[in-house]
Design a protein around this motif. Structure first.
Motif, mmCIF file in Angstrom:
data_model
loop_
_atom_site.group_PDB
_atom_site.id
_atom_site.type_symbol
_atom_site.label_atom_id
_atom_site.label_comp_id
_atom_site.label_asym_id
_atom_site.label_seq_id
_atom_site.Cartn_x
_atom_site.Cartn_y
_atom_site.Cartn_z
ATOM 1 N N THR A 1 0.802 -1.228 0.000
ATOM 2 C CA THR A 1 0.000 0.000 0.000
ATOM 3 C C THR A 1 0.833 1.276 0.000
ATOM 4 O OG1 THR A 1 -0.156 -0.025 2.433
ATOM 5 C CG2 THR A 1 -1.927 -1.110 1.179
ATOM 6 N N GLU A 2 2.105 1.181 0.400
ATOM 7 C CA GLU A 2 2.934 2.388 0.448
ATOM 8 C C GLU A 2 4.237 2.252 -0.345
ATOM 9 O OE1 GLU A 2 3.356 4.669 4.000
ATOM 10 O OE2 GLU A 2 1.746 3.595 5.019
ATOM 11 N N ILE A 3 4.999 1.200 -0.074
ATOM 12 C CA ILE A 3 6.333 1.104 -0.676
ATOM 13 C C ILE A 3 6.254 0.809 -2.178
ATOM 14 C CG2 ILE A 3 8.542 -0.086 -0.608
ATOM 15 C CD1 ILE A 3 8.004 -0.692 2.340
ATOM 16 N N LEU A 4 5.555 -0.264 -2.542
ATOM 17 C CA LEU A 4 5.471 -0.610 -3.958
ATOM 18 C C LEU A 4 4.727 0.445 -4.782
ATOM 19 C CD1 LEU A 4 4.936 -4.489 -3.871
ATOM 20 C CD2 LEU A 4 7.014 -3.209 -4.428
ATOM 21 N N PRO A 5 3.616 1.013 -4.288
ATOM 22 C CA PRO A 5 2.991 2.099 -5.052
ATOM 23 C C PRO A 5 3.929 3.277 -5.277
ATOM 24 C CG PRO A 5 1.428 1.240 -3.465
ATOM 25 C CD PRO A 5 2.753 0.600 -3.159
ATOM 26 N N ALA A 6 4.741 3.611 -4.270
ATOM 27 C CA ALA A 6 5.708 4.706 -4.442
ATOM 28 C C ALA A 6 6.743 4.342 -5.502
ATOM 29 C CB ALA A 6 6.393 5.015 -3.115
ATOM 30 N N ALA A 7 7.218 3.088 -5.465
ATOM 31 C CA ALA A 7 8.182 2.641 -6.477
ATOM 32 C C ALA A 7 7.551 2.638 -7.866
ATOM 33 C CB ALA A 7 8.682 1.237 -6.128
ATOM 34 N N GLU A 8 6.278 2.240 -7.938
ATOM 35 C CA GLU A 8 5.595 2.241 -9.234
ATOM 36 C C GLU A 8 5.385 3.667 -9.744
ATOM 37 O OE1 GLU A 8 1.670 0.311 -11.443
ATOM 38 O OE2 GLU A 8 2.044 -0.059 -9.318
ATOM 39 N N ARG A 9 5.008 4.592 -8.858
ATOM 40 C CA ARG A 9 4.861 5.993 -9.270
ATOM 41 C C ARG A 9 6.196 6.550 -9.751
ATOM 42 N NH1 ARG A 9 1.356 6.085 -4.705
ATOM 43 N NH2 ARG A 9 3.038 6.821 -3.352
ATOM 44 N N LEU A 10 7.260 6.172 -9.066
ATOM 45 C CA LEU A 10 8.595 6.605 -9.475
ATOM 46 C C LEU A 10 8.915 6.091 -10.876
ATOM 47 C CD1 LEU A 10 11.046 8.148 -8.346
ATOM 48 C CD2 LEU A 10 11.903 5.976 -7.456
ATOM 49 N N TYR A 11 8.523 4.856 -11.136
ATOM 50 C CA TYR A 11 8.751 4.277 -12.463
ATOM 51 C C TYR A 11 7.932 5.007 -13.530
ATOM 52 C CZ TYR A 11 8.671 0.913 -16.289
ATOM 53 O OH TYR A 11 8.764 0.324 -17.520
ATOM 54 N N ARG A 12 6.668 5.317 -13.223
ATOM 55 C CA ARG A 12 5.807 6.025 -14.188
ATOM 56 C C ARG A 12 6.379 7.412 -14.492
ATOM 57 N NH1 ARG A 12 3.735 1.583 -15.887
ATOM 58 N NH2 ARG A 12 2.590 0.430 -14.304
ATOM 59 N N ILE A 13 6.880 8.080 -13.465
ATOM 60 C CA ILE A 13 7.478 9.411 -13.668
ATOM 61 C C ILE A 13 8.664 9.313 -14.611
ATOM 62 C CG2 ILE A 13 8.748 11.287 -12.533
ATOM 63 C CD1 ILE A 13 6.999 10.740 -10.027
ATOM 64 N N GLN A 14 9.488 8.288 -14.404
ATOM 65 C CA GLN A 14 10.671 8.137 -15.237
ATOM 66 C C GLN A 14 10.296 7.757 -16.655
ATOM 67 O OE1 GLN A 14 13.524 9.110 -13.947
ATOM 68 N NE2 GLN A 14 14.413 8.956 -15.997
ATOM 69 N N VAL A 15 9.286 6.918 -16.836
ATOM 70 C CA VAL A 15 8.816 6.566 -18.178
ATOM 71 C C VAL A 15 8.282 7.814 -18.884
ATOM 72 C CG1 VAL A 15 7.031 5.309 -19.445
ATOM 73 C CG2 VAL A 15 8.335 4.147 -17.667
ATOM 74 N N GLU A 16 7.562 8.643 -18.137
ATOM 75 C CA GLU A 16 7.063 9.907 -18.687
ATOM 76 C C GLU A 16 8.220 10.812 -19.120
ATOM 77 O OE1 GLU A 16 5.080 13.872 -16.725
ATOM 78 O OE2 GLU A 16 4.288 11.929 -16.065
ATOM 79 N N ARG A 17 9.282 10.830 -18.320
ATOM 80 C CA ARG A 17 10.438 11.651 -18.657
ATOM 81 C C ARG A 17 11.134 11.116 -19.909
ATOM 82 N NH1 ARG A 17 14.192 12.642 -13.691
ATOM 83 N NH2 ARG A 17 12.319 13.798 -13.093
ATOM 84 N N VAL A 18 11.231 9.812 -20.027
ATOM 85 C CA VAL A 18 11.821 9.217 -21.234
ATOM 86 C C VAL A 18 11.008 9.620 -22.468
ATOM 87 C CG1 VAL A 18 12.255 7.049 -22.454
ATOM 88 C CG2 VAL A 18 12.912 7.284 -20.050
#
Length: 455
Positions: free
Chosen positions: A186-203
């Motif tokens: 509920t906290e750690i993996l969602p944060a990691a997934e949001r971090l991944y989405r942000i980086q994909v958006e930046r790419v």
């Protein structure tokens, strides 16, 4: 006395008028006077062309350099960071699955299972540090990194408490593990997934910037071409000569630079887009599939940890597994990825992943049948024993390995094509500078030759 002062007042008034209007109008008057004479007109044409050539060359060179630098950053910084963040999600999710597996086997916990969990937790820190290298001042990135960094130690503490109680065969160990898993999910993996989405958006943003059309440079080049043609027409009228070699050289130099740019930038855009369509787009889809599979694996194990009260976990497992393989095993993201590629190596990895996913789901059905039939120990062994042929642990490991290999293959395709696109721009910046100087020399030389006729 008043009469004596009047000339000074008038002189002062004239000087003020001169300051207000005369001095500011002098450059315009000088240009107008120069344009009225043939030598002056030729000088103005030469000066205007030189300024326009230098401006066009500077903008075109800067645009090319920007595209080249953006392409390099895409390959060397942004895409690798996205891969690091995806790896972060993987090690955290795998740590959660390893912790659940360890609790299920209690006192018979294999040393490799314990080491796997510890390795995953140990890798989380350095991987998170790599993800932080490309934060670029984005507060969203900082926020997600802080969540993961703050909550992972808490999660590890809960897992250790669960292990300690599990070794004593105390039921409360399962409660601690469920609490730890709840924190992870509920906290750690969602944060990691949001971090991944942000980086994909930046790419994606960097890729769009790299292949964007150079409107400003193109507009200046068109204006410059028109100016060169008009200059040749004007000089022909003034000098009564058909050709001006200098202006022809200048026009040819700019034409060569524009043609070179058109070919190089078209090749660059095609290769970068190819790298996305058959590389990074595949990586994104496969990374999502891997995340989904990891979530489903955790659900499978937590259903057994709950011992009869894990219906919610099983429902989520069914929903997630359908995302991977489809309703009846003939769709899902794995087959979508398989249909997107024509690469033989990537296709082979995806075929293995599809087969492993199907075997995993078949084994999962056997686990549920054993658990629901009162054979809990058999269900646990079938779920966590990697040495047992056809076990869920073994088949899921095969799926995860195949997905990892497929992602690596797709990433390599992205890198190869994008690097090729960057090479298409090689020397173009230098080429624009040199050709612009050639054009300037042509203009100056060509018009100077005409000016000499008036001396």
């Amino acid at each position: 006395m008043s009469t004596a002062l009047r000339p000074d007042v008038e002189g002062t008034s004239e000087r003020r008028a001169d300051k207000r209007g005369g001095r500011w109008s002098r450059p315009a008057e000088m240009v107008a006077r120069s344009w009225a004479t043939t030598p002056g007109r030729l000088s103005i044409i030469a000066g205007g062309l030189v300024v326009l050539i230098l401006l066009t060359g500077a903008v075109a060179a800067a645009t090319t350099m920007s595209k080249s630098d953006t392409t390099t950053d895409l390959v060397e910084i942004h895409e690798p960071t996205a891969a690091d963040v995806q790896r972060l999600y993987r090690v955290l999710s795998d740590a959660d699955a390893a912790a659940a597996s360890s609790l299920l086997v209690a006192g018979d916990e294999p040393i490799e299972m314990r080491e796997r969990y510890e390795d995953d937790i140990a890798l989380a820190g350095p991987t998170l540090g790599l993800a932080a290298l490309d934060r670029s001042g984005d507060p969203r990135v900082t926020e997600q990194i802080e969540i993961v960094g703050r909550q992972v130690p808490t999660y590890a503490g809960l897992v250790e408490t669960a292990r300690a109680n599990g070794r004593q065969e105390l039921p409360i160990g399962g409660a601690y593990l469920r609490e730890a898993s709840h924190l992870m999910r509920t906290e750690i993996l969602p944060a990691a997934e949001r971090l991944y989405r942000i980086q994909v958006e930046r790419v994606a943003d960097e890729r769009d910037s790299a292949v964007s059309f150079p409107y400003t440079a193109t507009a200046l080049a068109v204006i410059l071409f028109v100016a060169l043609l008009m200059a040749q027409v004007q000089i022909r009228r003034l000098s009564k000569r058909r050709l001006n070699i200098g202006l022809i050289v200048a026009t040819g130099a700019i034409g060569l630079a524009v043609a070179w740019s058109a070919v190089a930038m078209t090749a660059h855009s095609d290769l970068v887009n190819e790298g996305h369509e058959h590389g990074s787009a595949q990586v994104n889809l496969l990374a999502d599939t891997r995340i989904t599979a990891l979530q489903a694996r955790a659900d499978e194990l937590l259903t057994l940890v709950a011992r009869g009260s894990g219906g919610a976990y099983e429902e989520e497992f069914v929903k997630l597994s359908r995302t991977i393989t489809g309703e009846v095993g003939d769709g899902g993201t794995l087959r979508e990825a398989r249909g997107m590629t024509e690469d033989a190596e990537l296709s082979a990895h995806l075929d293995k992943a599809i087969g492993a996913a199907e075997r995993w789901l078949t084994t999962h059905g056997e686990i549920r049948e054993a658990d629901d039939g009162g054979q809990y120990e058999e269900a646990v062994e079938l779920a966590v024993d990697r040495r047992r042929v056809g076990s869920s642990a073994q088949e899921f490991a095969a799926l995860d390995d195949s997905l990892s290999a497929a992602i690596a293959s797709a990433r390599q395709h992205f890198v190869d094509e994008t690097v090729g696109g960057g090479r298409a721009l090689t020397l173009l910046t230098t080429g624009w500078v040199l050709l612009a100087l050639v054009a300037v020399a042509g203009v100056v030389g060509g018009i100077r030759q005409r000016l000499r006729e008036y001396r």
